[in-house]
Design an enzyme around this catalytic site. Structure first.
Site, short mmCIF file in Angstrom:
data_model
loop_
_atom_site.label_atom_id
_atom_site.label_comp_id
_atom_site.label_asym_id
_atom_site.label_seq_id
_atom_site.Cartn_x
_atom_site.Cartn_y
_atom_site.Cartn_z
N SER A 180 37.66 7.78 57.08
CA SER A 180 38.76 7.33 56.21
C SER A 180 38.81 8.16 54.94
O SER A 180 37.80 8.75 54.53
CB SER A 180 38.55 5.86 55.84
OG SER A 180 39.39 5.45 54.77
N TYR A 193 33.03 -1.06 53.12
CA TYR A 193 33.85 -0.27 54.06
C TYR A 193 33.79 1.22 53.72
O TYR A 193 33.54 2.06 54.60
CB TYR A 193 35.29 -0.77 53.99
CG TYR A 193 36.29 0.03 54.80
CD1 TYR A 193 36.49 -0.24 56.14
CD2 TYR A 193 37.05 1.04 54.21
CE1 TYR A 193 37.42 0.48 56.89
CE2 TYR A 193 37.98 1.77 54.94
CZ TYR A 193 38.16 1.48 56.28
OH TYR A 193 39.08 2.20 57.01
#
Length: 290
Positions: A180, A193
């Site tokens: 990401s 995350y």
């Protein structure tokens, strides 16, 4: 494909549970562009995609099928979304295998790989894509239980799947890991995350080096999406955050899963035969280092 203009002004919306469902989303995320023209880049290949029921995973499954690959779709419990993805794969003329379970469990990952090999006849492409994210407003709010669960789903599972699939893979096969933009920029409310996504980058680079040292011919790469319109977004953020999602990019909008999936097609195909240990950045123009 849905109109990109729609993603500049997303209607406020949210969902109660993760990882979320695609059917209630408005506008619906586009899994493939109407203009996409396949040319058999993955003919005869067998792919396993985690988180393959919706969002980026669904888009990758559909693109792979259009390019000639049979696809095993691994998902948690979003049965309706998964069946829709399977239908789209079968409409492309390819086999679809649905496997439901929790990738945070090593035994399930091993069995999912073995079922893929048994029913599809092998595994040439592993796409580690499943993830969870739960925003917090302070470090004190981030519990040890959430930290552990996020790591087990987002990075332990990648290790479990790669370890199980590796024994069946040969030269020319590949592993593609979804990381990401948060791995490079961080995120103030997605601490656990973002940490897992950074770990995925390093895991990808290290595994690529290991495979290179062993001269296996197996390539390992990653894709680091920016703000992409998937079920994880309304399932993670309050509706007032959703309506501005992606507007801080150079393109001033979120992206469709279809705008990311072509990166996976490229990395899975022979077009990327000299690429390993790298990460592609479909992120709408966010500047990242590394």
């Amino acid at each position: 494909m849905g109109d990109e203009q729609e993603l500049k002004d997303l209607p406020p919306q949210e969902q109660d549970e993760q990882p979320g469902k695609q059917e209630p989303m408005h506008p619906e995320p586009a899994s493939i562009k109407d203009s996409y023209r396949a040319c058999g880049k993955l003919d005869g290949k067998k792919a396993l995609i985690t988180g393959g029921d919706s969002g980026i995973g669904r888009a990758v499954a559909v693109h792979f099928a259009r390019e000639g690959a049979d696809v095993a779709i691994v998902y948690l419990d979003e049965h309706e979304d998964a069946r829709k993805t399977a239908e789209m794969v079968e409409e492309a003329g390819q086999k679809a295998l649905l496997i439901a379970g929790d990738v945070a469990e090593e035994d399930f990952c091993r069995k999912a790989v073995e079922q893929t090999v048994s029913e599809l006849g092998g595994i040439n492409i592993l796409v580690n894509n499943a993830a969870q994210q739960y925003p917090v407003q302070s470090l004190e709010e981030l519990t040890t239980e959430q930290w552990d669960r996020t790591f087990r789903t987002n990075i332990y599972a990648y290790f479990f799947m790669a370890k199980a699939a590796r024994r069946y893979m040969k030269s020319g096969d590949c592993i593609i890991n979804t990381t990401s933009v948060t791995a490079y920029q961080g995120h103030e409310t997605l601490i656990d995350y973002s940490a897992t996504k950074g770990a995925i980058v390093t895991f990808t680079r290290s595994l690529a080096l290991l495979e290179g040292q062993s001269e296996s011919g197996i390539r390992v790469n990653g894709v680091a999406p920016g703000p992409i319109w998937t079920p994880l977004i309304p399932a993670s953020f309050p509706k007032e955050k959703v309506d501005t999602f992606g507007q801080d990019t150079a393109l001033k909008r979120a992206g469709h899963p279809a705008e990311v999936a072509t990166c996976y097609v490229f990395l899975a195909s022979d077009d990327a035969s000299y690429i390993t240990g790298q990460v592609l950045h479909p992120n709408g123009g966010r500047i990242v280092n590394g």
